[in-house]
Design a protein around this motif. Sequence first.
Motif, PDB file in Angstrom:
ATOM      1  N   ALA A  29      20.521 -23.035  31.820  1.00  0.00           N
ATOM      2  CA  ALA A  29      20.098 -24.298  31.537  1.00  0.00           C
ATOM      3  C   ALA A  29      18.405 -24.603  32.064  1.00  0.00           C
ATOM      4  N   LEU A  30      18.113 -23.956  33.376  1.00  0.00           N
ATOM      5  CA  LEU A  30      16.834 -24.315  33.680  1.00  0.00           C
ATOM      6  C   LEU A  30      15.735 -23.885  32.691  1.00  0.00           C
ATOM      7  N   ALA A  31      15.993 -22.427  32.134  1.00  0.00           N
ATOM      8  CA  ALA A  31      15.316 -21.808  31.362  1.00  0.00           C
ATOM      9  C   ALA A  31      15.257 -22.630  29.818  1.00  0.00           C
ATOM     10  N   GLY A  32      15.956 -23.357  29.537  1.00  0.00           N
ATOM     11  CA  GLY A  32      16.010 -24.296  28.472  1.00  0.00           C
ATOM     12  C   GLY A  32      16.698 -23.699  27.384  1.00  0.00           C
ATOM     13  N   GLY A  33      17.597 -22.787  27.607  1.00  0.00           N
ATOM     14  CA  GLY A  33      18.370 -22.061  26.539  1.00  0.00           C
ATOM     15  C   GLY A  33      17.633 -21.086  25.747  1.00  0.00           C
ATOM     16  N   VAL A  34      16.511 -20.294  26.327  1.00  0.00           N
ATOM     17  CA  VAL A  34      15.865 -19.496  25.564  1.00  0.00           C
ATOM     18  C   VAL A  34      16.514 -17.990  25.611  1.00  0.00           C
ATOM     19  N   ASP A  35      16.292 -17.294  24.492  1.00  0.00           N
ATOM     20  CA  ASP A  35      16.554 -15.795  24.468  1.00  0.00           C
ATOM     21  C   ASP A  35      15.897 -15.209  25.441  1.00  0.00           C
ATOM     22  N   GLY A  36      16.638 -13.750  25.778  1.00  0.00           N
ATOM     23  CA  GLY A  36      15.835 -13.200  26.566  1.00  0.00           C
ATOM     24  C   GLY A  36      15.785 -13.187  28.034  1.00  0.00           C
ATOM     25  N   LEU A  37      16.862 -14.044  28.809  1.00  0.00           N
ATOM     26  CA  LEU A  37      16.893 -14.262  30.098  1.00  0.00           C
ATOM     27  C   LEU A  37      16.933 -12.965  30.830  1.00  0.00           C
ATOM     28  N   GLY A  38      16.081 -13.072  31.949  1.00  0.00           N
ATOM     29  CA  GLY A  38      15.784 -11.887  32.717  1.00  0.00           C
ATOM     30  C   GLY A  38      15.548 -12.289  34.145  1.00  0.00           C
ATOM     31  N   ARG A  39      15.180 -11.487  34.928  1.00  0.00           N
ATOM     32  CA  ARG A  39      14.785 -11.930  36.426  1.00  0.00           C
ATOM     33  C   ARG A  39      13.730 -12.793  36.695  1.00  0.00           C
TER      34      ARG A  39
END
Length: 296
Positions: free
Chosen positions: A128-138
């Motif tokens: 949610a904080l990342a804005g639902g982007v692909d490629g979540l990581g550290r």
Amino acid sequence: MNIDLHIHSTASDGTLRPLEILASAHRFNLAAIAITDHDTLAGSRELLESGSLGGMKAISGVEISAAPPPLCPRQGSFHVLGYGIAFDHPRLNRALEKLQSARQDRNPKIIQRLNSLGFPLDINEVSALAGGVDGLGRPHIARLMKRKGYVASIEEAFDRYLGHGKPAYVDKFRVACEEAMGLIREAGGIPVLAHPGVTLDAAIDLDRLLTALVDMGLGGIEVYYPAHHPAQTARFAAAARRYGLLMTGGSDFHGSLKPEIQLGTGAGDLAVPFALFAALEAALDAQRLQAAGTYR
Ligand code: AMP
Ligand code: FE
Ligand code: FE
Ligand code: ZN
């Protein structure tokens, strides 16, 4: 006329979308750019297929998470940049998909470790904080830790918990360095050793390593990089000349996930000359002609 050949978009762990990067590159008067997301071509593809570069030069790019070659004792990631690759090469895309799912599988394990270290958070909050982007990581996990007040900065999250060897570190699958470079070549591109000043120990036998990497298909070295001291830049430039390798450079811009780094100028004093882009394009042209059998 300066360029930036190392840029992350929202397709991996950057915070600007590809077309926002393009607009920003125009504002910074850059002459050429490459989006080099971790293990995905999506950002680079969106840029190049937008059909509205407005005079900006651009080349396809990717940053592959490879395993260090035997001569490089350092654990963790050995990043290989690929430039001028075809977007639809099946084997390259299969390898990238595998790397992306390795990253995705690892995130819950990292979060589990953080939970047992006493930090309540879950993957939905990260996403949610990342804005639902692909490629979540550290980096996205680090940003949530900062938001929750567990650490004062993203850097601190890596230094204390997420970095290699730290208590919440979880290893992930990486392709062999030789395979990464082979796939980039197969896809018509040129493999470049990313940020050697960060990846390599200062004491490494650079000549032995480069001899081995050139054998595996290496075509260039990222000489210009924000974290490189002038002596390192000079050392890697000299090495590139010795081995007939291309020189590249870029900021490793990640938007607000790496707030100290600006597009183009890096930490403030980066200046990557356009001549390097021209040389890279010429090398790719020569490679294409050779592949087509018309090279003389
Ligand atoms: P991951 O894809 O989850 O392995 O995360 C790797 C990314 O984390 C790198 O590409 C960097 O963007 C970022 N990163 C790695 N080490 C650090 C560090 N010490 N400080 C800040 N960001 C880092
Ligand atoms: Fe990154
Ligand atoms: Fe990298
Ligand atoms: Zn990078």
